[in-house]
Design an enzyme around this catalytic site. Structure first.
Site, PDB file in Angstrom:
ATOM      1  N   ARG A   1      -0.219  11.841  -8.668  1.00 29.07           N
ATOM      2  CA  ARG A   1      -0.675  10.474  -8.380  1.00 29.07           C
ATOM      3  C   ARG A   1      -0.990  10.312  -6.896  1.00 29.07           C
ATOM      4  O   ARG A   1      -1.935   9.613  -6.523  1.00 29.07           O
ATOM      5  CB  ARG A   1       0.363   9.445  -8.822  1.00 29.07           C
ATOM      6  CG  ARG A   1      -0.155   8.012  -8.638  1.00 29.07           C
ATOM      7  CD  ARG A   1       0.779   6.980  -9.217  1.00 29.07           C
ATOM      8  NE  ARG A   1       2.069   7.011  -8.575  1.00 29.07           N
ATOM      9  CZ  ARG A   1       3.143   6.390  -9.024  1.00 29.07           C
ATOM     10  NH1 ARG A   1       3.078   5.672 -10.126  1.00 29.07           N
ATOM     11  NH2 ARG A   1       4.285   6.463  -8.382  1.00 29.07           N
TER      12      ARG A   1
ATOM     13  N   ARG B   1      -7.875   0.312  17.839  1.00 24.81           N
ATOM     14  CA  ARG B   1      -7.980  -0.432  16.580  1.00 24.81           C
ATOM     15  C   ARG B   1      -9.437  -0.648  16.231  1.00 24.81           C
ATOM     16  O   ARG B   1     -10.209  -1.148  17.051  1.00 24.81           O
ATOM     17  CB  ARG B   1      -7.294  -1.793  16.722  1.00 24.81           C
ATOM     18  CG  ARG B   1      -7.304  -2.619  15.454  1.00 24.81           C
ATOM     19  CD  ARG B   1      -6.758  -4.016  15.723  1.00 24.81           C
ATOM     20  NE  ARG B   1      -6.605  -4.806  14.508  1.00 24.81           N
ATOM     21  CZ  ARG B   1      -7.590  -5.446  13.888  1.00 24.81           C
ATOM     22  NH1 ARG B   1      -8.821  -5.382  14.346  1.00 24.81           N
ATOM     23  NH2 ARG B   1      -7.342  -6.160  12.799  1.00 24.81           N
TER      24      ARG B   1
ATOM     25  N   GLU C   1       2.248  -6.451 -14.541  1.00 29.53           N
ATOM     26  CA  GLU C   1       3.396  -5.540 -14.387  1.00 29.53           C
ATOM     27  C   GLU C   1       4.475  -6.273 -13.607  1.00 29.53           C
ATOM     28  O   GLU C   1       4.318  -7.442 -13.263  1.00 29.53           O
ATOM     29  CB  GLU C   1       2.970  -4.252 -13.676  1.00 29.53           C
ATOM     30  CG  GLU C   1       2.327  -4.484 -12.321  1.00 29.53           C
ATOM     31  CD  GLU C   1       1.730  -3.224 -11.698  1.00 29.53           C
ATOM     32  OE1 GLU C   1       2.207  -2.110 -11.982  1.00 29.53           O
ATOM     33  OE2 GLU C   1       0.792  -3.370 -10.895  1.00 29.53           O
TER      34      GLU C   1
ATOM     35  N   LEU D   1      -0.356  -0.283 -11.632  1.00 32.82           N
ATOM     36  CA  LEU D   1      -0.054   1.071 -11.175  1.00 32.82           C
ATOM     37  C   LEU D   1       0.234   1.953 -12.399  1.00 32.82           C
ATOM     38  O   LEU D   1       0.917   1.513 -13.329  1.00 32.82           O
ATOM     39  CB  LEU D   1       1.177   1.061 -10.249  1.00 32.82           C
ATOM     40  CG  LEU D   1       1.434   2.421  -9.607  1.00 32.82           C
ATOM     41  CD1 LEU D   1       0.402   2.722  -8.519  1.00 32.82           C
ATOM     42  CD2 LEU D   1       2.824   2.510  -9.028  1.00 32.82           C
TER      43      LEU D   1
HETATM   44  N1  PDD Z   1       7.482   1.131  -7.394  1.00 33.24           N
HETATM   45  N2  PDD Z   1       4.165  -0.864 -10.699  1.00 33.24           N
HETATM   46  C1  PDD Z   1       4.351  -1.109  -9.391  1.00 33.24           C
HETATM   47  C2  PDD Z   1       3.631  -2.254  -8.778  1.00 33.24           C
HETATM   48  C3  PDD Z   1       5.227  -0.300  -8.632  1.00 33.24           C
HETATM   49  O1  PDD Z   1       5.403  -0.544  -7.319  1.00 33.24           O
HETATM   50  C4  PDD Z   1       5.918   0.767  -9.268  1.00 33.24           C
HETATM   51  C5  PDD Z   1       6.841   1.677  -8.508  1.00 33.24           C
HETATM   52  C6  PDD Z   1       5.693   0.976 -10.647  1.00 33.24           C
HETATM   53  C7  PDD Z   1       6.373   2.101 -11.401  1.00 33.24           C
HETATM   54  O2  PDD Z   1       5.830   3.355 -11.043  1.00 33.24           O
HETATM   55  P1  PDD Z   1       6.730   4.661 -11.104  1.00 33.24           P
HETATM   56  O3  PDD Z   1       7.253   4.749 -12.481  1.00 33.24           O
HETATM   57  O4  PDD Z   1       5.777   5.751 -10.813  1.00 33.24           O
HETATM   58  O5  PDD Z   1       7.816   4.511 -10.071  1.00 33.24           O
HETATM   59  C8  PDD Z   1       4.802   0.155 -11.320  1.00 33.24           C
HETATM   60  C9  PDD Z   1       8.302   1.981  -6.558  1.00 33.24           C
HETATM   61  C10 PDD Z   1       9.503   2.485  -7.257  1.00 33.24           C
HETATM   62  C11 PDD Z   1       8.612   1.268  -5.252  1.00 33.24           C
HETATM   63  O6  PDD Z   1       7.714   0.668  -4.717  1.00 33.24           O
HETATM   64  O7  PDD Z   1       9.741   1.354  -4.748  1.00 33.24           O
END
Ligand code: PDD
Length: 287
Positions: free
Chosen positions: A52, A101, A183, A207
């Site tokens: 990813r 910048r 989400e 995501l």
């Molecule tokens: N967050 N959706 C969002 C907006 C996220 O920030 C995350 C993960 C997920 C889950 O993705 P994964 O299973 O790959 O961790 C979905 C991480 C944990 C964070 O920002 O700390």
């Protein structure tokens, strides 16, 4: 306790770590990140996170700071140097600094990406009391940008959403756009009806969770039905169960949404079973 962190090729105490004030991560949120969990001193689904990361970098025309094999080695070194049994490794890559910048991207030939990694020690991450209690959710509008499939460091709105949830006495926020849940503030969202697990399909709206991919595969293998489609907060409130997934909290049961208790208000059996299966299988495959 002072951590050893990694900054652009060096392992150093956190107090000595420095990044330029002109770094584009700081000035423009021009950076991406990954979070990989550690259980038993080993990395959970590193390959998924590395893949990813490559995709996020590609989508933003950002050069990779090093090879994915080198990244694995840095992760392992940090886990060892910080003596992490259970915890998290954060990886941050930005487009670097060209010493000033400007909105225009600097020339990647002369401006190298900034690469920072640090650990969080979290004893008891797998046996979390929060997962035994379940999370209370507040719904808030999703006003983020429209490339949520890229894991950028633009986390201001997710932080604000989490703060709105905390102020309302909840544990986390679910984001809602055009009437449907996209989400969670930092996780993917699911509801359960009978033997069916329902979660939004993949698109640029959310995501593409690494935990989501693993959990859906394991759910199908355990003869659960998976349906990828939109759902509303009202449908979630009437569901048998709900849960979220993320690398930092694995499978987290949801027990309340906007003040409506789900089932008997305790973590659902599907969520707890998936959490157990996920942790067992991922521990076996950890590197
Ligand atoms: N967050 N959706 C969002 C907006 C996220 O920030 C995350 C993960 C997920 C889950 O993705 P994964 O299973 O790959 O961790 C979905 C991480 C944990 C964070 O920002 O700390």
């Amino acid at each position: 306790m002072s951590r050893i962190v990694y900054v652009n090729g060096e392992y150093i105490p956190e107090a000595e770590a420095k990044v330029s004030i002109f770094d584009r991560g700081f000035l423009m949120a021009d950076g991406v990140y990954e979070v990989t969990s550690v259980l038993g001193g080993k990395l959970i689904d590193f390959a998924g996170h590395a893949k990813r990361l490559e995709r996020s970098l590609n989508e933003l025309d950002m050069p990779a700071p090093c090879t994915m094999d080198e990244l694995l080695e840095i992760h392992r070194q940090l886990v060892e140097k910080n003596d992490i049994d259970e915890g998290l490794v954060y990886l941050q890559v930005t487009r670097g600094s060209d010493g000033d910048r400007d909105f225009v991207f600097p020339d990647p030939e002369t401006t190298k990406p900034t690469l920072v990694l640090f650990t969080q020690n979290k004893p008891g991450l797998a046996d979390s009391p929060a997962a035994k209690k379940g999370a209370k959710i507040l719904s808030v509008p999703d006003i983020r940008w429209h490339r949520r499939d890229i894991k950028t460091v633009q986390l201001l709105y997710p932080s604000m959403a989490k703060m709105m949830a905390k102020k309302a006495g909840c544990d986390d926020a679910w984001l809602v756009e055009d009437g449907f849940v996209t989400e969670g503030s930092s996780n993917n969202a699911y509801i359960v009806k009978g033997n069916k697990i329902i979660t939004r399909e993949l698109s640029t709206d959310i995501l593409h969770g690494i935990t989501r991919a693993a959990v859906l595969k394991l759910a199908a293998e355990a003869q659960m039905e998976v349906e990828e489609r939109n759902f509303t907060i009202e449908e979630a409130q009437q569901a048998d169960e709900a849960f979220t997934t993320s690398a930092s909290a694995f499978v987290m049961p949801v027990v309340e949404i906007d003040g409506t208790q789900l089932g008997d208000g305790t973590p659902g059996k599907t969520a707890l079973r998936l959490r157990e299966i996920y942790l067992d299988e991922m521990r076996k495959a950890a590197v």
